[in-house]
Design an enzyme around this catalytic site. Structure first.
Site, PDB file in Angstrom:
ATOM      1  N   ASP A 159      -6.916  -0.891  17.846  1.00 53.87           N
ATOM      2  CA  ASP A 159      -7.316  -1.801  16.770  1.00 53.87           C
ATOM      3  C   ASP A 159      -8.714  -2.342  17.066  1.00 53.87           C
ATOM      4  OD1 ASP A 159      -5.471  -3.743  14.599  1.00 53.87           O
ATOM      5  OD2 ASP A 159      -7.506  -4.341  15.162  1.00 53.87           O
ATOM      6  N   ILE A 160      -9.551  -2.396  16.036  1.00 54.64           N
ATOM      7  CA  ILE A 160     -10.940  -2.826  16.199  1.00 54.64           C
ATOM      8  C   ILE A 160     -11.037  -4.336  16.500  1.00 54.64           C
ATOM      9  CG2 ILE A 160     -11.514  -3.467  13.807  1.00 54.64           C
ATOM     10  CD1 ILE A 160     -13.968  -1.691  14.015  1.00 54.64           C
ATOM     11  N   ASN A 193       3.327  -4.466   8.761  1.00 52.20           N
ATOM     12  CA  ASN A 193       3.177  -5.413   7.659  1.00 52.20           C
ATOM     13  C   ASN A 193       3.291  -4.738   6.291  1.00 52.20           C
ATOM     14  OD1 ASN A 193       2.679  -7.764   9.234  1.00 52.20           O
ATOM     15  ND2 ASN A 193       0.613  -7.036   9.644  1.00 52.20           N
ATOM     16  N   GLN A 232      -0.229  -7.384   4.483  1.00 53.74           N
ATOM     17  CA  GLN A 232      -0.791  -6.081   4.889  1.00 53.74           C
ATOM     18  C   GLN A 232      -2.220  -5.964   4.362  1.00 53.74           C
ATOM     19  OE1 GLN A 232       1.280  -2.716   3.185  1.00 53.74           O
ATOM     20  NE2 GLN A 232       0.190  -1.212   4.444  1.00 53.74           N
ATOM     21  N   GLU A 233      -3.168  -5.937   5.310  1.00 54.81           N
ATOM     22  CA  GLU A 233      -4.579  -5.885   4.907  1.00 54.81           C
ATOM     23  C   GLU A 233      -4.970  -4.466   4.473  1.00 54.81           C
ATOM     24  OE1 GLU A 233      -7.186  -6.782   8.199  1.00 54.81           O
ATOM     25  OE2 GLU A 233      -8.888  -5.965   7.103  1.00 54.81           O
ATOM     26  N   HIS A 263       0.931   1.452   8.654  1.00 53.51           N
ATOM     27  CA  HIS A 263       0.566   1.485  10.072  1.00 53.51           C
ATOM     28  C   HIS A 263       1.495   0.595  10.875  1.00 53.51           C
ATOM     29  CE1 HIS A 263      -1.840  -1.626   8.068  1.00 53.51           C
ATOM     30  NE2 HIS A 263      -1.749  -2.330   9.179  1.00 53.51           N
ATOM     31  N   HIS A 321       1.676  -1.655  14.233  1.00 49.89           N
ATOM     32  CA  HIS A 321       0.917  -2.283  15.320  1.00 49.89           C
ATOM     33  C   HIS A 321       1.763  -2.181  16.588  1.00 49.89           C
ATOM     34  CE1 HIS A 321      -1.959  -4.727  12.776  1.00 49.89           C
ATOM     35  NE2 HIS A 321      -1.010  -4.509  11.878  1.00 49.89           N
TER      36      HIS A 321
HETATM   37  P1  5GP Z   1      -2.654  -5.277   8.690  1.00 48.99           P
HETATM   38  O1  5GP Z   1      -2.885  -6.725   8.432  1.00 48.99           O
HETATM   39  O2  5GP Z   1      -3.001  -4.427   7.495  1.00 48.99           O
HETATM   40  O3  5GP Z   1      -1.276  -5.000   9.215  1.00 48.99           O
HETATM   41  O4  5GP Z   1      -3.628  -4.890   9.873  1.00 48.99           O
HETATM   42  C1  5GP Z   1      -4.761  -4.084   9.724  1.00 48.99           C
HETATM   43  C2  5GP Z   1      -5.377  -3.916  11.096  1.00 48.99           C
HETATM   44  O5  5GP Z   1      -6.372  -2.908  11.013  1.00 48.99           O
HETATM   45  C3  5GP Z   1      -6.053  -5.182  11.634  1.00 48.99           C
HETATM   46  O6  5GP Z   1      -5.465  -5.529  12.888  1.00 48.99           O
HETATM   47  C4  5GP Z   1      -7.523  -4.776  11.780  1.00 48.99           C
HETATM   48  O7  5GP Z   1      -8.138  -5.326  12.914  1.00 48.99           O
HETATM   49  C5  5GP Z   1      -7.446  -3.261  11.857  1.00 48.99           C
HETATM   50  N1  5GP Z   1      -8.627  -2.572  11.333  1.00 48.99           N
HETATM   51  C6  5GP Z   1      -9.244  -2.802  10.142  1.00 48.99           C
HETATM   52  N2  5GP Z   1     -10.262  -1.946   9.965  1.00 48.99           N
HETATM   53  C7  5GP Z   1     -10.307  -1.167  11.080  1.00 48.99           C
HETATM   54  C8  5GP Z   1     -11.172  -0.096  11.496  1.00 48.99           C
HETATM   55  O8  5GP Z   1     -12.110   0.316  10.807  1.00 48.99           O
HETATM   56  N3  5GP Z   1     -10.910   0.465  12.712  1.00 48.99           N
HETATM   57  C9  5GP Z   1      -9.875   0.039  13.503  1.00 48.99           C
HETATM   58  N4  5GP Z   1      -9.727   0.662  14.680  1.00 48.99           N
HETATM   59  N5  5GP Z   1      -9.048  -0.957  13.145  1.00 48.99           N
HETATM   60  C10 5GP Z   1      -9.260  -1.559  11.954  1.00 48.99           C
END
Ligand code: 5GP
Ligand code: ZN
Length: 131
Positions: A29-30, A85, A90-91, A96, A98
């Site tokens: 994760d970034i 999420n 969910q962003e 995905h 985690h």
């Molecule tokens: P969500 O809230 O959708 O479950 O989490 C999305 C995750 O994707 C976040 O933890 C965020 O840091 C990660 N993320 C977003 N954009 C990128 C990216 O371009 N590269 C990587 N490696 N992780 C990303």
């Protein structure tokens, strides 16, 4: 459907790749919540848990075991949390999982609150890639 994770799969956006097979990809994760915070995604675009098929879900679960083991062995973490999420929380709208290592010392317990303690994913990647 073109999303950020589809672009990572195609190699159009770089990532710190930990595992890949024909169905799934795992990368750091970034913006990690802890050292070794990994994202495990299907190579086909599924939005969320309602959308993903059972076969792909099984592949995700099988590979999550491998990643968990690798994080435990290489990072000496004391626990691993799996989160997935859906909906407004969910962003990125590409399914995905985690996989977040947990560390049993006080400093690490507060990692989420104090992001400055978390290593740069590039440095964690170097550790994970060592034999
Ligand atoms: P969500 O809230 O959708 O479950 O989490 C999305 C995750 O994707 C976040 O933890 C965020 O840091 C990660 N993320 C977003 N954009 C990128 C990216 O371009 N590269 C990587 N490696 N992780 C990303
Ligand atoms: Zn996608």
């Amino acid at each position: 459907m073109e999303c950020i994770f589809c672009k990572i799969i195609k190699g159009e956006i770089p990532c710190f790749k930990l595992y890949e097979d024909d169905k799934v990809l795992a990368f750091l994760d970034i913006n990690p919540d802890s050292d070794g915070h990994t994202l495990l995604i299907p190579k086909n675009h599924f939005k969320d848990l309602d959308d993903i098929d059972n076969e792909t879900l099984l592949s995700i679960n099988n590979v999550s075991r491998k990643i968990k083991k690798m994080l435990e062995e290489k990072l000496n973490c004391d626990g691993v949390t799996l989160i997935q999420n859906n909906g407004d929380v969910q962003e990125i709208k590409h399914y995905h999982m985690h996989i977040k290592p947990f560390y049993n010392n006080k400093k690490s317990i507060e990692l989420i609150k104090y992001k400055e303690y978390i290593k740069d994913p590039k440095d964690v990647y170097e550790i994970l890639k060592e034999n």
